[in-house]
Scaffold this active site. Structure first.
Site, mmCIF file in Angstrom:
data_model
loop_
_atom_site.group_PDB
_atom_site.id
_atom_site.type_symbol
_atom_site.label_atom_id
_atom_site.label_comp_id
_atom_site.label_asym_id
_atom_site.label_seq_id
_atom_site.Cartn_x
_atom_site.Cartn_y
_atom_site.Cartn_z
ATOM 1 N N CYS A 70 48.476 38.752 60.503
ATOM 2 C CA CYS A 70 48.595 37.490 60.496
ATOM 3 C C CYS A 70 50.166 37.126 60.575
ATOM 4 O O CYS A 70 51.004 37.711 59.921
ATOM 5 C CB CYS A 70 48.258 37.144 58.904
ATOM 6 N N CYS A 116 50.238 21.321 51.622
ATOM 7 C CA CYS A 116 48.891 21.642 50.913
ATOM 8 C C CYS A 116 49.217 22.020 49.400
ATOM 9 O O CYS A 116 50.055 22.649 49.245
ATOM 10 C CB CYS A 116 48.289 22.653 51.651
ATOM 11 N N CYS A 143 56.986 24.532 55.809
ATOM 12 C CA CYS A 143 55.680 23.865 56.538
ATOM 13 C C CYS A 143 55.970 22.416 55.934
ATOM 14 O O CYS A 143 55.987 22.199 54.840
ATOM 15 C CB CYS A 143 54.353 24.491 56.042
HETATM 16 S S1 SF4 Z 1 48.093 26.031 53.816
HETATM 17 FE FE1 SF4 Z 1 49.112 23.913 54.453
HETATM 18 S S2 SF4 Z 1 51.031 24.008 53.661
HETATM 19 FE FE2 SF4 Z 1 50.453 25.988 53.497
HETATM 20 S S3 SF4 Z 1 51.164 26.757 55.718
HETATM 21 FE FE3 SF4 Z 1 48.999 26.111 56.078
HETATM 22 S S4 SF4 Z 1 49.373 24.155 56.642
HETATM 23 FE FE4 SF4 Z 1 51.362 24.678 55.645
#
Ligand code: SF4
Length: 332
Positions: free
Chosen positions: A94, A105, A101
């Site tokens: 992965c 989220c 990011c």
């Molecule tokens: S889950 Fe959401 S915040 Fe986390 S890396 Fe993936 S897109 Fe970005």
């Protein structure tokens, strides 16, 4: 200095196509150390950048076959890649696509970092090369590469596409399309472009709720990239090799009968393969995991409604390498 992943530079520096092929096979396919590969083409020495990442730390799970690599970029930024040795013998990697990011989220440790920068294609490919080298020392072959680590890959579209082209290129890594997958929070126009360009590479949509108000709370991106807009891209996704739906199960948030009904309704008429994912707690997490029994019941109902459904157990929970736990921190 040119990157080792630039074919034109390689060809300009070594005009002998036979020796160049020997170099490429040794470097990209066998993942031998650069010094060993250079024996075949000494003229490349000192003229190419062979690696842009450094392994800062390695964490091996004591519970399962996961290894988390904390990697340092040339500018000091830290990212993570996770090797997964699955019991069946398969080996997956992965990789990250961004430092931090922007999607933020609610359930994800990476999102708490905010967006720092996009990774270059070379930095994404270096993660693959480093993992291949580690696995080669164990007598294993890297089989699958998934872009599901830190970052939203479709917010780094150009570099992502270049990375995927190099991974599938017979002259470089020669990975087949069905061993590649990317995951996205759901950016409809970028998803359509991806599906057009890579129809045989699987795309996983991180859905996590088919109720607009719940999804907005979990994923701020859902406010502009609504369920309605996502649905418009389904016909394009249906023509691809595999349309996966990722559904992270969160107790009391998206695991109720109304959530199940909304999910069935939203995906009605598609061939989506649904992955029900176990939530892995991380420091500061505000959610709780759903019990195994409740997940199984949820999965059973989805299968009854006609959807291929799997229950995914994340590896690497004990080394903070499971889904949503990557935060680029050394010393975890
Ligand atoms: S889950 Fe959401 S915040 Fe986390 S890396 Fe993936 S897109 Fe970005």
């Amino acid at each position: 200095m040119h990157s080792v992943y630039e074919m034109q530079s390689l060809e300009a520096l070594c005009r002998d196509s036979y020796r160049l092929k020997l170099f490429r096979n040794a470097f990209f396919k066998k993942a031998l150390p650069p010094e060993e590969c250079l024996e075949k083409v000494p003229e490349l020495a000192g003229k190419l950048n062979f690696q842009s990442l450094e392994i800062l730390e390695r964490h091996d799970s004591q519970r399962d076959g996961a290894t988390k690599l904390v990697l340092k970029c040339a500018d000091g930024a830290r990212i993570e890649a996770v090797i997964l040795r699955i019991a069946s013998g398969r080996t997956s990697l992965c990789i990250s696509s961004q430092v931090g990011c922007a999607a933020n989220c609610a359930f994800c440790a990476t999102g708490k970092l905010g967006f720092i920068r996009n990774l270059t294609a070379a930095e994404m490919l270096d993660q693959v090369l480093l993992a291949k080298r580690l696995l080669r020392e164990e007598g294993r072959i890297l089989r699958n590469v998934v872009v599901m680590g830190m970052g939203e890959p479709l917010r780094n579209e150009e570099n992502l596409f270049q990375c995927l082209e190099t991974l599938r290129d017979k002259r470089f890594f020669n990975l087949s399309d069905n061993h590649l997958m990317i995951s996205t929070v759901g950016i409809p126009d970028a998803m359509a472009r991806f599906a057009e360009r890579f129809p045989s590479i699987r795309l996983a949509l991180s859905l996590h709720s088919a109720r607009q108000e719940v999804r907005e709370k979990l994923m701020p991106v859902a406010k502009s990239k609504t369920l309605e807009k996502l649905k418009e891209v389904f016909p394009v996704l249906e023509k691809t090799a595999g349309f996966m739906v990722e559904y992270l199960m969160l107790k009391g948030v998206n695991d109720g009968p109304e959530d199940l009904a909304a999910l069935i309704d939203f995906l009605h008429g598609t061939k989506a393969h649904i992955n029900l994912i176990q939530f892995n707690a991380h420091p500061g997490a505000q959610f709780e995991p759903v019990s195994k029994e409740a997940r199984e019941e949820f999965g059973k109902a989805l299968r009854k409604a006609g959807f291929k459904t799997t229950l995914r157990y994340s590896l690497g929970d004990d080394i903070a390498a499971a889904c949503g736990q990557l935060a680029g921190k050394a010393g975890i």
